[in-house]
Every structure is written in C-alpha cells, then in structure tokens.
Design a protein around this motif. Structure first.
Motif, PDB file in Angstrom:
ATOM      1  N   SER A 426     -24.470   4.235  14.156  1.00  0.00           N
ATOM      2  CA  SER A 426     -23.269   3.714  14.464  1.00  0.00           C
ATOM      3  C   SER A 426     -22.862   5.001  15.225  1.00  0.00           C
ATOM      4  O   SER A 426     -22.688   6.210  15.344  1.00  0.00           O
ATOM      5  CB  SER A 426     -22.322   2.884  13.501  1.00  0.00           C
ATOM      6  OG  SER A 426     -21.730   4.368  12.634  1.00  0.00           O
ATOM      7  N   ILE A 428     -19.953   6.172  15.686  1.00  0.00           N
ATOM      8  CA  ILE A 428     -18.690   7.246  14.888  1.00  0.00           C
ATOM      9  C   ILE A 428     -18.595   8.722  15.220  1.00  0.00           C
ATOM     10  O   ILE A 428     -19.933   8.614  15.035  1.00  0.00           O
ATOM     11  CB  ILE A 428     -18.993   6.109  13.540  1.00  0.00           C
ATOM     12  CG1 ILE A 428     -17.514   6.737  12.692  1.00  0.00           C
ATOM     13  CG2 ILE A 428     -20.063   7.003  13.216  1.00  0.00           C
ATOM     14  CD1 ILE A 428     -17.547   6.165  11.546  1.00  0.00           C
ATOM     15  N   SER A 435     -12.072   6.369  11.478  1.00  0.00           N
ATOM     16  CA  SER A 435     -13.258   5.741  11.824  1.00  0.00           C
ATOM     17  C   SER A 435     -14.124   5.326  10.493  1.00  0.00           C
ATOM     18  O   SER A 435     -14.447   3.970  10.755  1.00  0.00           O
ATOM     19  CB  SER A 435     -14.192   6.101  12.538  1.00  0.00           C
ATOM     20  OG  SER A 435     -13.499   6.852  14.024  1.00  0.00           O
ATOM     21  N   LEU A 439     -14.938   1.386   8.670  1.00  0.00           N
ATOM     22  CA  LEU A 439     -16.985   1.075   9.155  1.00  0.00           C
ATOM     23  C   LEU A 439     -17.041   1.129   7.207  1.00  0.00           C
ATOM     24  O   LEU A 439     -17.151  -0.526   7.180  1.00  0.00           O
ATOM     25  CB  LEU A 439     -17.615   2.216   9.088  1.00  0.00           C
ATOM     26  CG  LEU A 439     -18.922   1.996   8.799  1.00  0.00           C
ATOM     27  CD1 LEU A 439     -19.934   3.310  10.172  1.00  0.00           C
ATOM     28  CD2 LEU A 439     -19.709   2.509   7.358  1.00  0.00           C
ATOM     29  N   LEU A 481     -15.402   0.140  17.564  1.00  0.00           N
ATOM     30  CA  LEU A 481     -16.370   0.377  16.695  1.00  0.00           C
ATOM     31  C   LEU A 481     -16.444  -0.861  15.357  1.00  0.00           C
ATOM     32  O   LEU A 481     -17.885  -1.495  15.307  1.00  0.00           O
ATOM     33  CB  LEU A 481     -15.951   1.740  15.737  1.00  0.00           C
ATOM     34  CG  LEU A 481     -16.394   1.684  14.635  1.00  0.00           C
ATOM     35  CD1 LEU A 481     -18.195   1.992  14.166  1.00  0.00           C
ATOM     36  CD2 LEU A 481     -16.147   3.005  13.527  1.00  0.00           C
ATOM     37  N   TRP A 484     -18.315  -3.010  17.526  1.00  0.00           N
ATOM     38  CA  TRP A 484     -19.454  -2.461  17.736  1.00  0.00           C
ATOM     39  C   TRP A 484     -20.717  -3.131  16.301  1.00  0.00           C
ATOM     40  O   TRP A 484     -21.748  -3.758  16.075  1.00  0.00           O
ATOM     41  CB  TRP A 484     -20.109  -1.027  17.414  1.00  0.00           C
ATOM     42  CG  TRP A 484     -21.331  -0.232  17.318  1.00  0.00           C
ATOM     43  CD1 TRP A 484     -22.192  -0.316  18.366  1.00  0.00           C
ATOM     44  CD2 TRP A 484     -22.286   0.104  16.102  1.00  0.00           C
ATOM     45  NE1 TRP A 484     -23.467   0.085  18.565  1.00  0.00           N
ATOM     46  CE2 TRP A 484     -24.059  -0.104  16.734  1.00  0.00           C
ATOM     47  CE3 TRP A 484     -21.759   0.449  15.404  1.00  0.00           C
ATOM     48  CZ2 TRP A 484     -24.387   0.394  15.931  1.00  0.00           C
ATOM     49  CZ3 TRP A 484     -22.866   0.279  14.228  1.00  0.00           C
ATOM     50  CH2 TRP A 484     -24.497   0.422  14.616  1.00  0.00           C
TER      51      TRP A 484
END
Length: 553
Positions: A426, A428, A435, A439, A481, A484
């Motif tokens: 990812s 990140i 972050s 996730l 993020l 995503w």
C-alpha cells in the motif's frame, strides 16, 4: 548401526528436498517468464532518450493518439491526469485510473494511469511508459520493470534519460523484443551562471535579487515559507509554493498560477517535487542549498538530482525558452558546475518485487515444512523470501523493509497471505503512526464485517499556524490512503462519498492557508539552518574517512 544410519540419511534427504522446493519458489532469475501472454508475440520497444525539455514525451504521445487502443503509464497522478485531459480534449475517449480515483468513460479506447496500475491483462496497440529511469528506484522501481516486461502491446514507447538505455536494452533482449532508440537534445542550452545570488554563505537578503520567472529550490517546508516571506517583503513579486506533501490538486493549481502571465504570481519557491510531473515556465533555477536530509542522514545532491531539477529551467513555447541555473550560496557553485558538466551514471540494475503468487506459495511451503512457522506471520515469510531469493545481476529487490514492517502490523488480522501482501504494498509511510492507524482501523473493521468509517481525527479545520498547515497535509494523505483501501476492499459507498467530500474540504483549507501564509506565525532562519546542515555533513565525512583509515590499519 545400519538402520540408524539409514534413518539419518533419509531425514537429511528429506530436509534437502524441502530446501530444494523452497529454493525453487524463490528463484527470481527469469522475471520475464512471469508474463507468459506478453511473451506470445515479439513486441517493438522504442526508447525516446533525452534530457528534460527535449520533446521526447511529446513525440511518444503523438503516436499514442494515433493508436486504436492505447495506454499511458505515468510516474505521478498529476501527469496521468494531465494526459487524460489532453487526450479527452482531442476527442479520444479516455479513462483515468489512479490508486485513489477512477474516471471511466463509455466506449473508451485509451487509459491514462499511474504505472503501478498498468493493466497487463488486456491487449493494446500502443503503450507509453514515462520516466523509465525510475526503474532503479528502491521503493517504486519494480512497477516500471513490471510494465516494461508485462504489458501486452505491439508497440511500447519508453521515455526517459539516456542513463537507462543499457538496462532497458538488456530487458528487451531478455524478453525477445525488438529495440529501437531515438535520441533527443534539449531545445535550448541550459546555462550555468557565473555568480551566486549572495556574496557569501552567511549574507542575508540575497533573494532581493530574484526576477520574474525564477524558481528557488529548497528542501524543507520551513525553508520554503521563510524564503517566500523574504521575497515578498523585499521585492514586488508574489510567490507560489510547491512541495511534496501538498496535494496534487494544489500543486497543479500553484503551477497554473505561476505559469499564467496574467496572474500576480511571478516567482516560485519549491522543493525537488518540481523535478518531475509539472510543466513550469521557469527562467532560472536557484538552489538555496545543495544539501538535504534523505530521511536517514544529510547528503549532498547527486548529479542526477541536480540535472533533473536544473533541467526544469527553459521551456519551449514559454516566455523563457533559455534556461539558467545558479545557487544562493557561493560555496555550492563548485558542486553545481561539476554536476552540470558530468554525465549521469548509467543505471545498472532494475527493481523487482515478488508477486502475490510467489509469496503465497512460499508461505504455504513454510507452513507445511516449518515446525514453528505460523501462516499469519507474513513478515517472517517476506524476510525469509528476501534472504533466499536468487536474482540475476541486473536486478534487485525493492521495498524489503517496508513490506516486512507493514506485514508485521497485520499479524493479528485474519486475512489470507496474498491479501496481506497486497496491503504490504500500500502507498503508506511505514514510519507514520497516523497512517498505520488508518490502515489497521480500516482492515480490522472490514474483516469484522463492520463499516470502515473515517476517524474523527481526520476531520479538517482551518489552519492558524504552519503546524496546522502540516497537519492538513497529513489529513489529506490519510484520506488518500482510506480511499486506496476502499478501492482494494470495497465497503459502504456512503463512507466513500464522505471521504471524497472531506478530501475537498481539506484541499480548500490548505488553499486558504497558503493564501494567508504571510500571516501564519513562523520563526525560522534558513541561512543558519543551512550552515548547521553543512557542518554536520562535513563532520560526518571527516569521521567516515577516519574510520576507513583505522580499518585499513
């Protein structure tokens, strides 16, 4: 003793067979064979090689426009969006696909996307792969290698610096493809000025000498805003700013203002983020310093970075077709001249990354044969795979530490190894706790059957300080993020719409903060900071030489 010896030999033979199987599944010496459909036909690779502002990408895109079905692979979302708009404006039905956004057009024939999202399962007539020299990047290089080897296409136009010619040619030979090179020169000469802006390293007020079309390059946000403030106080010019953590939409808007001859913004203060992805009408590049922190230590800019940034000056069909480059500090001028007169070192290796199938099969074997291996310990699988992986001399493994770190976070998450591996890739920053929280919150709720929503800390507020502005940029990255993750593990559409709305609110707050940046509190001396950085770099260099001398003795 004979039965015992027989049992011992049998057990060692069994261990040998297990190791042989593990070794087979970590063999990465033939990466071109990972893409069997691309190997069915002999492709034609046309390498458009040249420096910045030489027209290489323009010529490749002209061929893309003529194709019945084509794909453009960009290093940045900004470039993908720019080509998408370019193709669409000429009546070519084009899709835009990035990790956070997808604009699909009915009956589309073309697609513009970021290189990580290259579609290797469809046939195309023409593909353009931009900034091919990025295949040596330790974090993202694998995406360029995958695209070059894996796209199913009759004609691939590769654009980039001449330093990538040798490795691209080797990959083409490995794939059995035809190779052709077209070389380009800059439309205009890039001139290194004889003098720096300041007379000495410690002289203040050097930026009073800036002119319209100048771009000052600095490597930290406090430096950028301190320089912007000094220029706007000591000259009649207003400044735009561009740096890496600004959202792409705002970088594009700042570039548009700077390029617009009718706007009030005539000077740009930016980081090395301008080195790729933006068309800018720059007359002169001014390096505030030749040193930066690369995240681990202080480094002096290498030849490739200096040339890439300096090459942004002087643009054909702009008010400033002739480019110039200089430094603020006279101490840096020697390094600038050396970099500009030296050829960029040839790229020797391209990045690779194992596929999800590699990791899944290897993880199954470890679970089967490893007495202490837990199938949920993907980080150990990645580490052992990296240690056992066999590669040719022309390749290296990307993102080993990053993948291992993210996979370690997921130990308690009940997901199959291939899905965990996808999360390990990812976009990140594994060093950012916020972050990591985004996730883990999303994935934990997803596997529990709950709706992953936006956390209250991700709600933007108006900035009243530079710290608040930095926080807004962080919030934007967190929402990015989240989007995503939603693309990979779809959840409630309402939350997606809410995230998109909040993303736009964040952009608006950042724009407001940039507009009133002169009113935000800032206590920063970029000259003193630069002197400290140079002393630290010099001391580290001396210490390194002393350690080498001791080692030789």
């Amino acid at each position: 003793l004979t039965p015992a010896l027989a049992n011992f030999i049998a057990s060692r033979h069994s261990d040998f067979e297990k190791y042989r199987l593990l070794e087979q599944h970590t063999d990465l010496t033939k990466p071109h064979e990972w893409y069997p459909y691309a190997r069915l036909d002999k492709r034609k690779i046309i390498f458009h090689a040249g420096p910045t502002n030489s027209g290489k990408t323009y010529h490749a895109l002209q061929r893309l426009k003529q194709a019945k079905k084509g794909m453009y692979l960009a290093p940045l979302r900004l470039l993908a969006a720019e080509v998408y708009e370019n193709l669409t404006s000429e009546g070519i039905y084009t899709n835009l696909v990035t990790g956070q956004e997808a604009r699909e057009v009915p009956f589309s024939t073309h697609v513009a996307c970021t290189v990580e999202l290259a579609d290797i399962n469809r046939d195309y007539d023409v593909v353009v792969l931009d900034e091919i020299q990025m295949l040596c990047d330790s974090f993202r290089g694998f995406a360029w290698t995958r695209a070059l080897m894996g796209v199913r296409c009759k004609e691939i136009h590769v654009c980039g610096g001449t330093e990538a010619r040798e490795i691209v040619q080797k990959i083409c030979k490995m794939c059995g493809d035809d190779f052709e090179i077209k070389t380009y020169k800059r439309f205009s000469e890039l001139k290194v000025q004889t003098e720096s802006l300041a007379m000495s390293s410690t002289e203040k007020g050097g930026y009073a000498k800036v002119q319209p079309g100048d771009c000052v390059v600095a490597f930290s946000k406090p430096d950028i805003f301190a320089i912007k403030r000094e220029i706007e106080k000591s000259t009649p010019y207003k400044c735009c700013v561009i740096y890496g953590t600004l959202p792409p939409e705002i970088r594009a808007e700042q570039a548009r203002r700077f390029n617009d001859p009718n706007s009030d913004y005539e000077v740009l203060v930016a980081s090395d983020a301008i080195g790729m992805g933006l068309n800018l009408s720059i007359k002169r590049i001014i390096f505030n310093t030749m040193f930066k922190n690369n995240g681990e230590k202080i480094v002096q800019l290498d030849h490739s970075s200096v040339k890439q940034i300096a090459g942004r000056a002087g643009r054909r069909n702009s008010p400033y077709p002739q480019g110039e480059v200089t430094c603020r500090d006279p101490f840096d001028m020697k390094h600038l001249r050396k970099c500009m007169s030296t050829e960029i070192e040839t790229i020797k290796k391209a990045g690779l990354i194992p596929t999800a199938s590699h990791i899944g099969l290897f993880n199954d074997l470890l679970t089967k044969y490893g007495s202490s291996h837990d199938e949920n310990e993907l980080h150990k699988t990645i580490r052992q795979f990296s240690e056992m992986a066999t590669l040719q001399g022309d390749f290296f493994l990307c993102r080993k530490k990053s993948m291992e770190d993210v996979a370690r976070w997921l130990i308690e998450i009940p997901l199959p190894a291939p899905e965990k591996f996808m999360l390990a890739l990812s976009p990140i920053n594994e060093g950012c706790q916020r972050s990591k929280n985004v996730l883990l919150r999303y994935v934990q709720k997803y596997v529990n059957g709950e709706v992953p929503g936006l956390h209250r800390t991700m709600r933007p507020k108006a900035a009243t300080s530079f710290d608040h502005l930095t926080n807004l940029c962080n919030i934007y990255q967190e929402i990015d993020l989240f989007l995503w993750l939603h693309g990979k593990f779809p959840s409630n559409a309402v939350e997606q719409i809410s995230a998109l709305s909040m993303k736009q609110d964040t952009i608006n707050f950042i724009n407001d903060a940039l507009h009133k940046a002169d009113k935000l509190s800032l206590n920063h001396d970029y000259i003193s900071k630069d002197m400290r950085v140079k002393r630290a770099w010099s001391n580290e260099k001396i210490e390194s030489k002393m350690n080498q001398s001791v080692g030789l003795k």
